[in-house]
Design a protein around this motif. Structure first.
Motif, PDB file in Angstrom:
ATOM      1  N   MET A  60      -2.350  -8.230  -3.250  1.00 21.41           N
ATOM      2  CA  MET A  60      -3.207  -7.241  -3.849  1.00 21.41           C
ATOM      3  C   MET A  60      -3.482  -6.101  -2.874  1.00 21.41           C
ATOM      4  O   MET A  60      -3.496  -4.943  -3.282  1.00 21.41           O
ATOM      5  CB  MET A  60      -4.495  -7.954  -4.283  1.00 21.41           C
ATOM      6  N   LYS A  61      -3.700  -6.479  -1.590  1.00 18.23           N
ATOM      7  CA  LYS A  61      -3.944  -5.463  -0.586  1.00 18.23           C
ATOM      8  C   LYS A  61      -2.720  -4.587  -0.401  1.00 18.23           C
ATOM      9  O   LYS A  61      -2.840  -3.378  -0.181  1.00 18.23           O
ATOM     10  CB  LYS A  61      -4.327  -6.103   0.746  1.00 18.23           C
ATOM     11  N   LYS A  62      -1.551  -5.193  -0.502  1.00 15.21           N
ATOM     12  CA  LYS A  62      -0.339  -4.435  -0.341  1.00 15.21           C
ATOM     13  C   LYS A  62      -0.183  -3.431  -1.485  1.00 15.21           C
ATOM     14  O   LYS A  62       0.236  -2.295  -1.273  1.00 15.21           O
ATOM     15  CB  LYS A  62       0.847  -5.420  -0.299  1.00 15.21           C
ATOM     16  N   LEU A  63      -0.538  -3.829  -2.680  1.00 13.78           N
ATOM     17  CA  LEU A  63      -0.458  -2.953  -3.843  1.00 13.78           C
ATOM     18  C   LEU A  63      -1.436  -1.776  -3.696  1.00 13.78           C
ATOM     19  O   LEU A  63      -1.094  -0.634  -4.011  1.00 13.78           O
ATOM     20  CB  LEU A  63      -0.747  -3.742  -5.123  1.00 13.78           C
ATOM     21  N   LEU A  64      -2.621  -2.013  -3.232  1.00 16.19           N
ATOM     22  CA  LEU A  64      -3.605  -0.951  -3.011  1.00 16.19           C
ATOM     23  C   LEU A  64      -3.110   0.040  -1.964  1.00 16.19           C
ATOM     24  O   LEU A  64      -3.302   1.253  -2.108  1.00 16.19           O
ATOM     25  CB  LEU A  64      -4.950  -1.529  -2.593  1.00 16.19           C
ATOM     26  N   LYS A  65      -2.484  -0.493  -0.883  1.00 19.50           N
ATOM     27  CA  LYS A  65      -1.956   0.399   0.141  1.00 19.50           C
ATOM     28  C   LYS A  65      -0.859   1.289  -0.428  1.00 19.50           C
ATOM     29  O   LYS A  65      -0.790   2.479  -0.138  1.00 19.50           O
ATOM     30  CB  LYS A  65      -1.394  -0.411   1.324  1.00 19.50           C
ATOM     31  N   VAL A  66       0.020   0.726  -1.249  1.00 18.84           N
ATOM     32  CA  VAL A  66       1.113   1.484  -1.842  1.00 18.84           C
ATOM     33  C   VAL A  66       0.555   2.559  -2.782  1.00 18.84           C
ATOM     34  O   VAL A  66       0.996   3.720  -2.761  1.00 18.84           O
ATOM     35  CB  VAL A  66       2.092   0.541  -2.580  1.00 18.84           C
ATOM     36  N   VAL A  67      -0.435   2.217  -3.596  1.00 19.17           N
ATOM     37  CA  VAL A  67      -1.046   3.178  -4.531  1.00 19.17           C
ATOM     38  C   VAL A  67      -1.738   4.287  -3.743  1.00 19.17           C
ATOM     39  O   VAL A  67      -1.640   5.469  -4.084  1.00 19.17           O
ATOM     40  CB  VAL A  67      -2.028   2.462  -5.488  1.00 19.17           C
ATOM     41  N   PHE A  68      -2.435   3.926  -2.679  1.00 19.37           N
ATOM     42  CA  PHE A  68      -3.134   4.923  -1.856  1.00 19.37           C
ATOM     43  C   PHE A  68      -2.139   5.883  -1.207  1.00 19.37           C
ATOM     44  O   PHE A  68      -2.334   7.105  -1.222  1.00 19.37           O
ATOM     45  CB  PHE A  68      -3.983   4.224  -0.781  1.00 19.37           C
ATOM     46  N   ILE A  69      -1.070   5.372  -0.647  1.00 20.18           N
ATOM     47  CA  ILE A  69      -0.066   6.210   0.007  1.00 20.18           C
ATOM     48  C   ILE A  69       0.636   7.087  -1.032  1.00 20.18           C
ATOM     49  O   ILE A  69       0.874   8.275  -0.795  1.00 20.18           O
ATOM     50  CB  ILE A  69       0.946   5.341   0.801  1.00 20.18           C
ATOM     51  N   PHE A  70       0.929   6.539  -2.186  1.00 21.88           N
ATOM     52  CA  PHE A  70       1.569   7.312  -3.248  1.00 21.88           C
ATOM     53  C   PHE A  70       0.635   8.446  -3.701  1.00 21.88           C
ATOM     54  O   PHE A  70       1.074   9.588  -3.881  1.00 21.88           O
ATOM     55  CB  PHE A  70       1.941   6.402  -4.429  1.00 21.88           C
ATOM     56  N   GLY A  71      -0.625   8.171  -3.879  1.00 23.73           N
ATOM     57  CA  GLY A  71      -1.609   9.199  -4.271  1.00 23.73           C
ATOM     58  C   GLY A  71      -1.739  10.279  -3.220  1.00 23.73           C
ATOM     59  O   GLY A  71      -1.869  11.471  -3.533  1.00 23.73           O
ATOM     60  N   LEU A  72      -1.716   9.887  -1.956  1.00 25.89           N
ATOM     61  CA  LEU A  72      -1.802  10.845  -0.863  1.00 25.89           C
ATOM     62  C   LEU A  72      -0.576  11.751  -0.850  1.00 25.89           C
ATOM     63  O   LEU A  72      -0.703  12.970  -0.676  1.00 25.89           O
ATOM     64  CB  LEU A  72      -1.947  10.100   0.470  1.00 25.89           C
ATOM     65  N   LEU A  73       0.614  11.196  -1.048  1.00 22.57           N
ATOM     66  CA  LEU A  73       1.835  12.001  -1.085  1.00 22.57           C
ATOM     67  C   LEU A  73       1.831  12.972  -2.270  1.00 22.57           C
ATOM     68  O   LEU A  73       2.245  14.125  -2.139  1.00 22.57           O
ATOM     69  CB  LEU A  73       3.064  11.085  -1.150  1.00 22.57           C
ATOM     70  N   VAL A  74       1.368  12.529  -3.424  1.00 22.57           N
ATOM     71  CA  VAL A  74       1.317  13.399  -4.605  1.00 22.57           C
ATOM     72  C   VAL A  74       0.349  14.546  -4.363  1.00 22.57           C
ATOM     73  O   VAL A  74       0.640  15.704  -4.688  1.00 22.57           O
ATOM     74  CB  VAL A  74       0.923  12.579  -5.859  1.00 22.57           C
ATOM     75  N   SER A  75      -0.834  14.258  -3.813  1.00 21.77           N
ATOM     76  CA  SER A  75      -1.824  15.318  -3.591  1.00 21.77           C
ATOM     77  C   SER A  75      -1.343  16.314  -2.540  1.00 21.77           C
ATOM     78  O   SER A  75      -1.592  17.511  -2.652  1.00 21.77           O
ATOM     79  CB  SER A  75      -3.174  14.718  -3.196  1.00 21.77           C
ATOM     80  N   LEU A  76      -0.643  15.868  -1.489  1.00 23.54           N
ATOM     81  CA  LEU A  76      -0.130  16.784  -0.472  1.00 23.54           C
ATOM     82  C   LEU A  76       1.001  17.649  -1.020  1.00 23.54           C
ATOM     83  O   LEU A  76       1.135  18.815  -0.659  1.00 23.54           O
ATOM     84  CB  LEU A  76       0.339  16.018   0.750  1.00 23.54           C
ATOM     85  N   SER A  77       1.824  17.075  -1.876  1.00 29.85           N
ATOM     86  CA  SER A  77       2.950  17.841  -2.416  1.00 29.85           C
ATOM     87  C   SER A  77       2.506  18.820  -3.508  1.00 29.85           C
ATOM     88  O   SER A  77       3.232  19.758  -3.829  1.00 29.85           O
ATOM     89  CB  SER A  77       4.031  16.901  -2.948  1.00 29.85           C
TER      90      SER A  77
END
Length: 186
Positions: free
Chosen positions: A1-18
Motif C-alpha cells: 500500500m505504501k508503495k502504491l501511495l509513493k507511485v501515485v505521489f510521484i506521478f502527481g508531482l510529475l504531472v503538475s511539473l509538466s
C-alpha cells in the motif's frame, strides 16, 4: 500500500511539473481586460462614453423618462401668474393645524426667511435694515393664503428665490403655517 501511495505521489508531482507554463507556447487569456486593465490618466478626456446621441456619456446620469426620484411629491401648479392665482385660490395645507410643530416651523423660518422678512414678519430683516434688499413687504400689508405662501416658497417671486431645494414639501408647509401665525399677530 505504501508503495502504491509513493507511485501515485510521484506521478502527481510529475504531472503538475509538466503542466506548468511553457515559454514556447503562451497561455491563453480568455478575458484579457480582467488581467491587464486599460490605464486612463486621471481627469483626461476619454471616448469610452461617447454615444451616438452626442451627450458624451451623460445619458448614464439622466433619469429614465417617466420616473421621479424617491420621496418626490409632484406639485401641479405651474410657475406662472395663473399658477400663483390658482394656488392662492384653491391650495390647502395637508398638515393638520392642531399637530403642526410650531417650534420646528419657527426654526426653519428663522433660518431661511427671517434674514429678509424679519423675525416678526414685518419686512425688516437684517438684510433690509442694512439696505442690501429693499421693498421686502410686511405680511400685514399682503393678501396671502396658504396656497400663495407655499407657491412663493416653492418657486420664488420677484427678488425672492425658490427654497424648494433647501426645504422639502413638509418643511415648506411648516413655514407656511408659521407665516400665517405671524400674519395673524401683526
Amino acid at each position: 500500500m505504501k508503495k502504491l501511495l509513493k507511485v501515485v505521489f510521484i506521478f502527481g508531482l510529475l504531472v503538475s511539473l509538466s503542466s506548468c507554463k511553457d515559454d514556447k507556447k503562451p497561455n491563453y487569456q480568455y478575458m484579457p481586460n480582467m488581467y491587464e486593465s486599460v490605464a486612463y490618466e486621471t481627469y483626461s478626456e476619454s471616448d469610452a462614453f461617447n454615444s451616438p446621441t452626442g451627450l458624451k456619456g451623460k445619458e448614464g446620469q439622466l433619469p429614465v423618462d417617466g420616473t421621479i426620484k424617491r420621496g418626490f411629491q409632484p406639485y401641479e401648479y405651474p410657475n406662472t401668474t395663473e399658477g400663483y392665482e390658482a394656488a392662492k385660490a384653491s391650495l390647502k395645507s395637508p398638515l393638520d393645524p392642531a399637530t403642526v410643530d410650531m417650534k420646528k416651523a419657527q426654526e426653519l423660518y428663522d433660518i431661511y426667511c427671517a434674514i429678509c422678512h424679519g423675525n416678526a414678519g414685518d419686512g425688516k430683516g437684517k438684510l433690509v435694515t442694512n439696505e442690501k434688499f429693499l421693498g421686502v413687504p410686511s405680511y400685514k400689508d399682503r393678501v396671502i393664503t396658504e396656497g400663495s405662501i407655499f407657491h412663493v416658497i416653492t418657486y420664488g417671486l420677484n427678488s425672492m428665490g425658490s427654497h424648494a431645494n433647501q426645504l422639502n414639501q413638509e418643511e415648506r408647509w411648516l413655514v407656511t403655517a408659521y407665516v400665517q401665525k405671524l400674519k395673524s399677530e401683526l
